[in-house]
Design an enzyme around this catalytic site. Structure first.
Site, PDB file in Angstrom:
ATOM      1  N   LYS A  54       0.833  -1.196   0.000  1.00 39.03           N
ATOM      2  CA  LYS A  54       0.000   0.000   0.000  1.00 39.03           C
ATOM      3  C   LYS A  54       0.876   1.258   0.000  1.00 39.03           C
ATOM      4  CE  LYS A  54      -4.119   1.690   2.442  1.00 39.03           C
ATOM      5  NZ  LYS A  54      -3.756   3.128   2.506  1.00 39.03           N
ATOM      6  N   GLY A  55       0.352   2.350  -0.493  1.00 38.28           N
ATOM      7  CA  GLY A  55       1.102   3.597  -0.505  1.00 38.28           C
ATOM      8  C   GLY A  55       1.431   4.077   0.900  1.00 38.28           C
ATOM      9  N   GLY A  56       2.646   4.586   1.086  1.00 41.20           N
ATOM     10  CA  GLY A  56       3.035   5.178   2.358  1.00 41.20           C
ATOM     11  C   GLY A  56       3.441   4.220   3.455  1.00 41.20           C
ATOM     12  N   VAL A  57       3.758   2.969   3.109  1.00 46.23           N
ATOM     13  CA  VAL A  57       4.117   1.998   4.145  1.00 46.23           C
ATOM     14  C   VAL A  57       5.632   1.752   4.240  1.00 46.23           C
ATOM     15  CG1 VAL A  57       1.881   0.819   4.025  1.00 46.23           C
ATOM     16  CG2 VAL A  57       3.779   0.025   2.587  1.00 46.23           C
ATOM     17  N   GLY A  58       6.411   2.428   3.390  1.00 46.10           N
ATOM     18  CA  GLY A  58       7.868   2.274   3.472  1.00 46.10           C
ATOM     19  C   GLY A  58       8.471   1.338   2.454  1.00 46.10           C
ATOM     20  N   LYS A  59       7.859   1.272   1.256  1.00 42.90           N
ATOM     21  CA  LYS A  59       8.376   0.360   0.212  1.00 42.90           C
ATOM     22  C   LYS A  59       9.778   0.767  -0.240  1.00 42.90           C
ATOM     23  CE  LYS A  59       4.906   1.109  -2.545  1.00 42.90           C
ATOM     24  NZ  LYS A  59       4.081   1.966  -1.673  1.00 42.90           N
ATOM     25  N   ASP A  83       7.755   3.428  -9.720  1.00 44.46           N
ATOM     26  CA  ASP A  83       6.700   4.283  -9.186  1.00 44.46           C
ATOM     27  C   ASP A  83       6.856   5.675  -9.808  1.00 44.46           C
ATOM     28  OD1 ASP A  83       4.889   5.750  -7.757  1.00 44.46           O
ATOM     29  OD2 ASP A  83       5.528   5.037  -5.790  1.00 44.46           O
TER      30      ASP A  83
END
Length: 377
Positions: A54-59, A83
């Site tokens: 998910k966006g904003g989880v630290g990928k 991205d």
């Protein structure tokens, strides 16, 4: 475990707690796997490692940390950001572009930031040299405009073709948020089916193509030339598809945080990857408060110290404990749902993880999650 898999997608408001309980009953004989990504780092056959969630989880942070660990054992490592909102440059505090650039301080770690949605007139390798003169480029552009989504799929095929030609031991893909990533990963299968249909119909329309060529003159590419280009692209797609589905060469590391929406998205991601025959057996949980302690221990300490604390301190700590209890709840559910996965808990730090030194230090948690790791301030 099909019962709990079905339950997750029965409704958008599926009760994750009930699903986790079903998983626990189904897998109560399984031994917990090590909370580490050593299995990825030490699997020398891996060529492509996708990191997503998910966006904003630290990928991006996870991708960079994993690449730093891989660089300790591999001769050449590349991190590719697919991205559109690129963050590799921010993570390493160094500017990267569409060409591989060495990370400052490393001679075997490289980064590049590219947009997989390349414009069709940039697909020189698909159309080939001299394509504009013989009309192939124009015909390919018309084809991609006529079929919705085919332009993005062809661009992704070209990206994979470029990546395959690069001389790197392993490539880490820092991907876009879940939905976009799943769409990209499904392109090889989609294109493979599309090209199979095109090649199957070529004999039926051979006469029609010859008539069109006579009407349009020399600007119309020959049938053999066009089919040859399509066949070349098809071969690339088949190789990509085989590599995607080979667990010895490709794997997907899921990244999440201990919250409901992120957990739900992770389960959706795991199920979709399974449908695509994509190997995934590692989950990184970021932003965990005090992973080596549980909320019960901290609550007992708080109750003992509460009379000594000011009202402001009590308010701050009560909110912290509420967040810790919520996180523990979802961490436990992750462990129940993914007993056959390597689940790594990454701590929430007092500072941003930005720059090579901090990333290097933080990356140790990926491979030594249960040990004390000294973080660089």
């Amino acid at each position: 475990m099909d019962d709990y898999n079905d339950a997750v997608f029965a409704t958008p408001t599926a009760d994750i707690e009930e699903v986790a309980s079903m998983a626990e009953l189904a897998d109560d004989d399984l031994e917990p796997l090590p909370a580490s990504l050593k299995n990825v780092v030490e699997q020398e056959s891996l060529q492509w490692i996708f990191v997503g969630g998910k966006g904003g989880v630290g990928k991006t942070t996870t991708s960079c940390c994993l690449a730093l660990q891989l660089a300790k054992t591999r001769a050449k490592v590349l991190v590719v950001s697919t991205d559109p909102a690129h963050n590799l440059s921010d993570a390493f505090a160094q500017k990267f572009g569409k060409d591989p650039t060495a990370v400052t301080g490393y001679d075997n770690l490289f980064c590049m930031e590219i947009d997989p949605e390349i414009e069709m007139d940039e697909l020189a390798e698909v159309t080939g040299p001299g394509a504009e003169a013989n009309g192939i480029q124009s015909l390919m552009q018309d084809l991609t405009k006529a079929i919705p989504g085919i332009d993005e799929a062809m661009s992704f095929a070209e990206l994979m073709k470029q990546v395959q030609a690069m001389d790197y031991d392993v490539i880490v893909f820092d991907t876009a948020p879940t939905g976009h990533t799943l769409r990209l990963l499904s392109f090889p299968s989609m294109l493979g089916k599309a090209f199979d249909k095109i090649m199957a119909l070529k004999n039926r329309f051979s006469g029609l193509f010859t008539q069109m060529q006579g009407m349009m003159g020399p600007d119309m590419p020959s049938e053999d030339m066009l089919l040859g280009k399509l066949e070349q692209t098809r071969e690339v797609i088949e190789r990509v598809n085989l590599t995607f589905k080979d667990p010895t060469k490709t794997t997907f590391v899921c990244v999440c945080i201990p919250e409901f929406l992120s957990l739900y998205e992770t389960e959706r991601l795991v199920q979709e990857l399974t449908k695509l025959d994509f190997d995934t057996h590692n989950i990184v949980v970021n932003q965990v408060l005090f992973p080596d302690k549980d909320a019960t221990q901290l609550t007992e300490w708080y109750e003992e110290e509460k009379p000594k604390l000011s009202e402001t301190s009590q308010d701050l700590l009560s909110k912290l404990l509420a967040r810790k209890r919520m996180q523990d709840k979802y961490v436990n559910q992750i462990w129940d749902l993914y007993e056959d996965f390597h689940v790594v808990l990454m701590p929430l730090l007092n500072h941003e993880v930005r720059g090579s030194d901090k990333l290097e230090s933080f990356s140790e948690h990926l491979v030594d999650a249960e040990d004390e790791v000294e973080d660089v301030e």
